[in-house]
Design an enzyme around this catalytic site. Structure first.
Site, PDB file in Angstrom:
ATOM      1  N   GLU A  79       1.368  -1.196   0.494  1.00 52.85           N
ATOM      2  CA  GLU A  79       0.247   0.344   0.591  1.00 52.85           C
ATOM      3  C   GLU A  79       0.585   1.043   0.472  1.00 52.85           C
ATOM      4  OE1 GLU A  79      -2.027  -0.511   3.312  1.00 52.85           O
ATOM      5  OE2 GLU A  79      -4.621  -1.915   2.007  1.00 52.85           O
ATOM      6  N   GLU A 110       6.051 -22.422   8.306  1.00 51.16           N
ATOM      7  CA  GLU A 110       6.554 -21.110   9.554  1.00 51.16           C
ATOM      8  C   GLU A 110       7.555 -22.039  10.228  1.00 51.16           C
ATOM      9  OE1 GLU A 110       3.736 -21.858  12.826  1.00 51.16           O
ATOM     10  OE2 GLU A 110       3.284 -20.451  11.214  1.00 51.16           O
TER      11      GLU A 110
END
EC number: 4.2.1.126
Length: 296
Positions: A79, A110
């Site tokens: 963004e 992970e």
């Protein structure tokens, strides 16, 4: 057991609540996310002030995380281009499991500490780079591997976790604990832990962009008009900052490829777009400083 994993003693009959009451409980618990971020505002401010000179010197922002935390990092980074014209190549994201993990959970990704470390090493970090490492537990192996490699490179490391005394906050140059406690639904850190991470990352990156002169007053004067909506916004921002009519603002914006900063400086200082662009560059891209030069 980690605070974020400990079952809550409240709302133990949550599945029996009427829908409206259920929603009130879920929504009200989110206020605790905001409180957790506010409690560490000074730590986030310190992180911004430490990061700013490195980024001004050409450094990159690198977000690292897994699952919800990693996806929030990706969201914050992407963004920055439309909002502040921040180059994509200077806002990078490492997500455990790769790009596909943005849309589909990649089980076990992970847990790979070496993968996190190797992906950081591939970026060839420098001392000017800033690495944001986000993990609700604070102990995600992928993130810890990336942290170790980032520190070895000399980059500034900023760790975010939702549990006190977490590994990621203890080992990072700057540790920020978003102490949101346990979740209404036990262990579901996509709830208020995730909200606190979103708020913290958003506040950090926005404050950093303000420090980098991407904002004049409270106007996003470095917005990149990548669509019709943002193109209209450049016109309205220029009109608001200068007090001139739409026709004049649009004309000047067209001359400078809709760069709001340049248009505002050219209009208010009554100079050409070329002169305004050169003055901005001489003033470190700081519009306020460039306007003061004219006043002197």
């Amino acid at each position: 057991m980690l605070n974020t994993e400990t079952p809550s003693s409240s709302h133990t009959d949550l599945d029996l609540y009427p829908t409206e009451e259920l929603l009130h409980v879920l929504i009200d618990d989110q206020f605790n996310a905001i409180r957790a971020v506010r409690q560490v505002a000074a730590r986030i401010a310190g992180a911004v002030d430490s990061a700013a000179p490195r980024i001004l010197a050409g450094g990159r922002l690198v977000y690292v995380g897994a699952g919800t935390s990693g996806r929030l990092g990706v969201l914050d980074g992407v963004e920055l281009l439309p909002t502040f014209s921040w180059p994509n190549e200077r806002a990078l994201s490492l997500l455990a499991g790769g790009k596909q993990a943005m849309f589909v959970a990649v089980e076990g990704a992970e847990d790979d500490a070496e993968k996190g470390a190797s992906e950081i090493r591939e970026l060839a970090l420098t001392a000017n780079d800033v690495v944001l490492l986000v993990a609700a537990s604070g102990a995600t192996p992928y993130v810890l591997g990336a942290l170790q490699a980032a520190r070895a490179s000399g980059a500034l490391t900023i760790g975010f976790a939702n549990n006190p005394d977490a590994q990621v906050t203890g080992a990072a140059d700057i540790g920020i604990t978003l102490d949101t406690g346990n979740e209404v639904i036990s262990g579901s850190t996509r709830l208020k832990a995730g909200t606190s991470q979103k708020v913290a990352l958003n506040s950090f990156s926005t404050a950093l962009m303000v420090r980098l002169h991407k904002v004049y007053g409270n106007l996003m004067v470095d917005v990149k008009p990548t669509n019709v909506k943002l193109l209209r916004r450049t016109v309205s921002l220029t009109m608001h900052a200068t007090g001139r009519d739409e026709a004049e603002c649009r004309r000047v914006l067209e001359e400078c490829d809709f760069h709001v900063k340049t248009a505002i400086l050219a209009i208010l200082s009554d100079i050409s777009v070329a002169t305004a662009s050169a003055r901005l560059a001489a003033c470190g891209d700081d519009l306020r400083r460039a306007l003061q030069v004219q006043q002197k």
